[in-house]
Design a protein around this motif. Structure first.
Motif: not given
Length: 84
Positions: A16, A22, A24, A54, A58, A60
């Motif tokens: 990051k 960001y 999620r 990913s 999940s 991101l």
């Protein structure tokens, strides 16, 4: 607005950037609903959230300028004996 095509594959280890925002999201998409996943990822991109990482459940997203990205997801089924 030009389209940008993105293939959802195994991404490199993502790090990051502290200057960016960001989110999620957690979603489960079975293999037979990949078209819905593609459409959802494209709609997130139109809202300014671009996929950066990913895993199985999940996703991101990094905030940026809204743009139309067309996503294509797929799975590779293991061959007999477990090898790809």
């Amino acid at each position: 607005m030009s389209k940008e095509y993105t293939f959802l594959t195994k991404l490199k280890k993502f790090q990051k950037d502290p200057s960016k925002k960001y989110i999620r999201k957690f979603r489960i998409y079975p293999f037979f609903t990949y078209q819905r996943l593609d459409a959802w990822l494209t709609s997130m991109s139109l809202l300014g959230w671009h996929l950066v990482d990913s895993n199985l459940i999940s996703f991101l997203f990094e905030q940026g300028e809204p743009k139309e990205k067309v996503y294509f997801t797929y799975t590779q089924m293991p061959r007999e004996g477990g090898a790809y």
